[in-house]
Design a protein around this motif. Structure first.
Motif, PDB file in Angstrom:
ATOM      1  N   TRP A   1      -8.565  -1.295 -25.564  1.00 20.57           N
ATOM      2  CA  TRP A   1      -8.422  -1.741 -26.846  1.00 20.57           C
ATOM      3  C   TRP A   1      -7.626  -2.804 -27.186  1.00 20.57           C
ATOM      4  CZ3 TRP A   1      -8.222   3.391 -24.775  1.00 20.57           C
ATOM      5  CH2 TRP A   1      -9.130   4.263 -25.406  1.00 20.57           C
ATOM      6  N   GLU A   2      -8.074  -4.012 -26.447  1.00 19.93           N
ATOM      7  CA  GLU A   2      -7.153  -5.268 -26.508  1.00 19.93           C
ATOM      8  C   GLU A   2      -7.475  -5.820 -27.829  1.00 19.93           C
ATOM      9  OE1 GLU A   2      -8.827  -8.436 -24.108  1.00 19.93           O
ATOM     10  OE2 GLU A   2     -10.747  -7.398 -23.633  1.00 19.93           O
ATOM     11  N   HIS A   3      -8.381  -5.721 -28.553  1.00 18.25           N
ATOM     12  CA  HIS A   3      -8.533  -6.352 -30.032  1.00 18.25           C
ATOM     13  C   HIS A   3      -8.402  -5.413 -31.101  1.00 18.25           C
ATOM     14  CE1 HIS A   3     -10.452  -9.637 -27.828  1.00 18.25           C
ATOM     15  NE2 HIS A   3     -11.377  -8.756 -27.197  1.00 18.25           N
ATOM     16  N   ASP A   4      -8.055  -4.330 -30.742  1.00 18.29           N
ATOM     17  CA  ASP A   4      -7.563  -3.293 -31.927  1.00 18.29           C
ATOM     18  C   ASP A   4      -6.028  -3.162 -31.967  1.00 18.29           C
ATOM     19  OD1 ASP A   4     -10.101  -2.195 -32.460  1.00 18.29           O
ATOM     20  OD2 ASP A   4     -10.424  -1.662 -30.547  1.00 18.29           O
TER      21      ASP A   4
ATOM     22  N   GLU B   1      -7.972   6.209 -35.845  1.00 20.66           N
ATOM     23  CA  GLU B   1      -7.066   6.392 -37.105  1.00 20.66           C
ATOM     24  C   GLU B   1      -6.524   5.187 -37.674  1.00 20.66           C
ATOM     25  OE1 GLU B   1      -3.680   9.668 -38.378  1.00 20.66           O
ATOM     26  OE2 GLU B   1      -4.781  10.013 -36.548  1.00 20.66           O
ATOM     27  N   ASP B   2      -7.153   4.965 -38.717  1.00 17.61           N
ATOM     28  CA  ASP B   2      -6.729   3.589 -39.385  1.00 17.61           C
ATOM     29  C   ASP B   2      -5.333   3.982 -40.249  1.00 17.61           C
ATOM     30  OD1 ASP B   2      -8.657   2.100 -38.369  1.00 17.61           O
ATOM     31  OD2 ASP B   2      -9.966   2.522 -40.057  1.00 17.61           O
ATOM     32  N   ARG B   3      -4.600   2.854 -40.239  1.00 13.12           N
ATOM     33  CA  ARG B   3      -3.417   2.990 -41.078  1.00 13.12           C
ATOM     34  C   ARG B   3      -3.572   1.844 -42.269  1.00 13.12           C
ATOM     35  NH1 ARG B   3       0.023   0.570 -37.863  1.00 13.12           N
ATOM     36  NH2 ARG B   3       2.025   1.183 -39.507  1.00 13.12           N
TER      37      ARG B   3
ATOM     38  N   ARG C   1      -4.729   5.742 -32.823  1.00 13.86           N
ATOM     39  CA  ARG C   1      -3.567   6.379 -32.807  1.00 13.86           C
ATOM     40  C   ARG C   1      -3.588   6.852 -31.129  1.00 13.86           C
ATOM     41  NH1 ARG C   1      -1.489  11.356 -36.215  1.00 13.86           N
ATOM     42  NH2 ARG C   1       0.635  11.472 -35.318  1.00 13.86           N
ATOM     43  N   LEU C   2      -2.419   6.651 -30.585  1.00 16.52           N
ATOM     44  CA  LEU C   2      -2.025   7.082 -29.199  1.00 16.52           C
ATOM     45  C   LEU C   2      -1.429   8.430 -29.400  1.00 16.52           C
ATOM     46  CD1 LEU C   2      -0.549   5.158 -26.267  1.00 16.52           C
ATOM     47  CD2 LEU C   2       0.569   7.114 -26.967  1.00 16.52           C
ATOM     48  N   ARG C   3      -1.859   9.522 -28.810  1.00 12.32           N
ATOM     49  CA  ARG C   3      -1.154  10.749 -28.992  1.00 12.32           C
ATOM     50  C   ARG C   3      -0.994  11.599 -27.552  1.00 12.32           C
ATOM     51  NH1 ARG C   3      -2.864  14.435 -33.535  1.00 12.32           N
ATOM     52  NH2 ARG C   3      -0.849  14.853 -33.592  1.00 12.32           N
TER      53      ARG C   3
ATOM     54  N   ALA D   1       2.751  -6.402 -31.136  1.00  8.97           N
ATOM     55  CA  ALA D   1       3.774  -6.394 -32.178  1.00  8.97           C
ATOM     56  C   ALA D   1       3.497  -7.110 -33.255  1.00  8.97           C
ATOM     57  CB  ALA D   1       4.957  -7.276 -31.365  1.00  8.97           C
ATOM     58  N   ASP D   2       2.580  -7.863 -33.518  1.00 12.97           N
ATOM     59  CA  ASP D   2       2.249  -8.150 -34.737  1.00 12.97           C
ATOM     60  C   ASP D   2       1.285  -7.475 -35.505  1.00 12.97           C
ATOM     61  OD1 ASP D   2      -0.224  -8.637 -33.173  1.00 12.97           O
ATOM     62  OD2 ASP D   2      -0.574 -10.656 -33.476  1.00 12.97           O
ATOM     63  N   ALA D   3       1.031  -6.284 -35.184  1.00 16.61           N
ATOM     64  CA  ALA D   3       0.250  -5.285 -36.122  1.00 16.61           C
ATOM     65  C   ALA D   3       0.917  -4.962 -37.300  1.00 16.61           C
ATOM     66  CB  ALA D   3      -0.346  -4.011 -35.066  1.00 16.61           C
ATOM     67  N   GLY D   4       2.316  -5.084 -37.277  1.00 14.82           N
ATOM     68  CA  GLY D   4       3.236  -4.917 -38.413  1.00 14.82           C
ATOM     69  C   GLY D   4       3.165  -3.488 -39.006  1.00 14.82           C
ATOM     70  N   GLY D   5       3.752  -3.345 -39.989  1.00 10.80           N
ATOM     71  CA  GLY D   5       3.772  -2.128 -40.850  1.00 10.80           C
ATOM     72  C   GLY D   5       4.645  -0.863 -40.162  1.00 10.80           C
ATOM     73  N   GLY D   6       4.422   0.037 -40.759  1.00  8.65           N
ATOM     74  CA  GLY D   6       4.853   1.321 -40.275  1.00  8.65           C
ATOM     75  C   GLY D   6       3.919   2.102 -39.184  1.00  8.65           C
ATOM     76  N   GLY D   7       4.191   3.050 -38.527  1.00  7.98           N
ATOM     77  CA  GLY D   7       3.198   3.835 -37.693  1.00  7.98           C
ATOM     78  C   GLY D   7       3.718   4.833 -36.957  1.00  7.98           C
ATOM     79  N   ALA D   8       2.772   5.214 -35.836  1.00 12.26           N
ATOM     80  CA  ALA D   8       3.372   6.774 -35.343  1.00 12.26           C
ATOM     81  C   ALA D   8       2.520   6.756 -34.050  1.00 12.26           C
ATOM     82  CB  ALA D   8       3.254   7.677 -36.351  1.00 12.26           C
ATOM     83  N   ALA D   9       3.036   7.662 -32.749  1.00 13.04           N
ATOM     84  CA  ALA D   9       2.282   8.149 -31.638  1.00 13.04           C
ATOM     85  C   ALA D   9       3.138   9.493 -31.328  1.00 13.04           C
ATOM     86  CB  ALA D   9       2.536   7.246 -30.503  1.00 13.04           C
ATOM     87  N   ASP D  10       2.386  10.460 -31.394  1.00 11.68           N
ATOM     88  CA  ASP D  10       2.710  11.776 -31.066  1.00 11.68           C
ATOM     89  C   ASP D  10       2.981  12.084 -29.547  1.00 11.68           C
ATOM     90  OD1 ASP D  10       3.568  14.401 -31.405  1.00 11.68           O
ATOM     91  OD2 ASP D  10       1.877  15.224 -32.303  1.00 11.68           O
ATOM     92  N   VAL D  11       3.813  11.686 -29.096  1.00 14.41           N
ATOM     93  CA  VAL D  11       4.215  11.674 -27.383  1.00 14.41           C
ATOM     94  C   VAL D  11       5.122  12.876 -27.282  1.00 14.41           C
ATOM     95  CG1 VAL D  11       3.895   9.945 -25.849  1.00 14.41           C
ATOM     96  CG2 VAL D  11       4.716   9.220 -27.886  1.00 14.41           C
TER      97      VAL D  11
END
Length: 153
Positions: free
Chosen positions: A99-102, A61-63, A72-74, A143-153
């Motif tokens: 997912w080391e490169h994502d 799920e791209d952001r 997206r981790l859920r 951490a350098d992925a930046g921007g907003g985001g979300a994981a439904d945990v």
């Protein structure tokens, strides 16, 4: 104590623990996420012997805030009797290995925020409310992925 092994499983393996830990008191059908059985979804389970003690689901799920491919981790959950034994850390280590490169992102419940931060995740949003499930914050890894985001945990 049995050794904990993390492996890829199908959705049926993760749903019971996801429901018990994350959806307590809610109808079982609310345990399912759109895409749980999709081609771009991976479920991981941590098992000790025959017991599933931790689960997590990753969905492609791209952001818009992330310039690279994102997952997206859920639905990350650890059995209450197994908390504090490294199960969640083992699940996140396997996620990072695969997912080391994502870029990864999630909507984390606020009580889980410190756990994610200890594992290198960074909050990129203010606290927001998800109806029926309480306050959450969007987090990203690396951490350098930046921007907003979300994981439904």
């Amino acid at each position: 104590m049995a050794a904990v092994v993390v492996r890829q499983v199908d959705a049926d393996w993760v749903l019971p623990l996801r429901c018990a830990v994350l959806r307590g008191g809610r109808p079982p059908e609310e345990t399912h996420f759109d895409g749980d059985r999709g081609d771009q979804t991976v479920h991981l389970a941590a098992s000790a012997g025959d017991e599933v003690v931790g689960v997590v689901t990753l969905m492609r799920e791209d952001r818009s805030e992330t310039p690279t491919a994102a997952w997206r981790l859920r639905g990350m959950a650890v059995s209450p009797s197994w908390r504090g034994r490294g199960v969640g850390g083992r699940l996140l280590a396997e996620v990072r290995r695969r997912w080391e490169h994502d870029a990864l992102w999630c909507h984390a419940r606020t009580p889980a925020r410190k756990f994610y931060e200890r594992h290198g995740w960074v909050a990129v949003s203010d606290v927001f409310e998800i109806e029926h499930f309480g306050p959450h914050v969007t987090m990203v890894w690396p951490a350098d992925a930046g921007g907003g985001g979300a994981a439904d945990v």
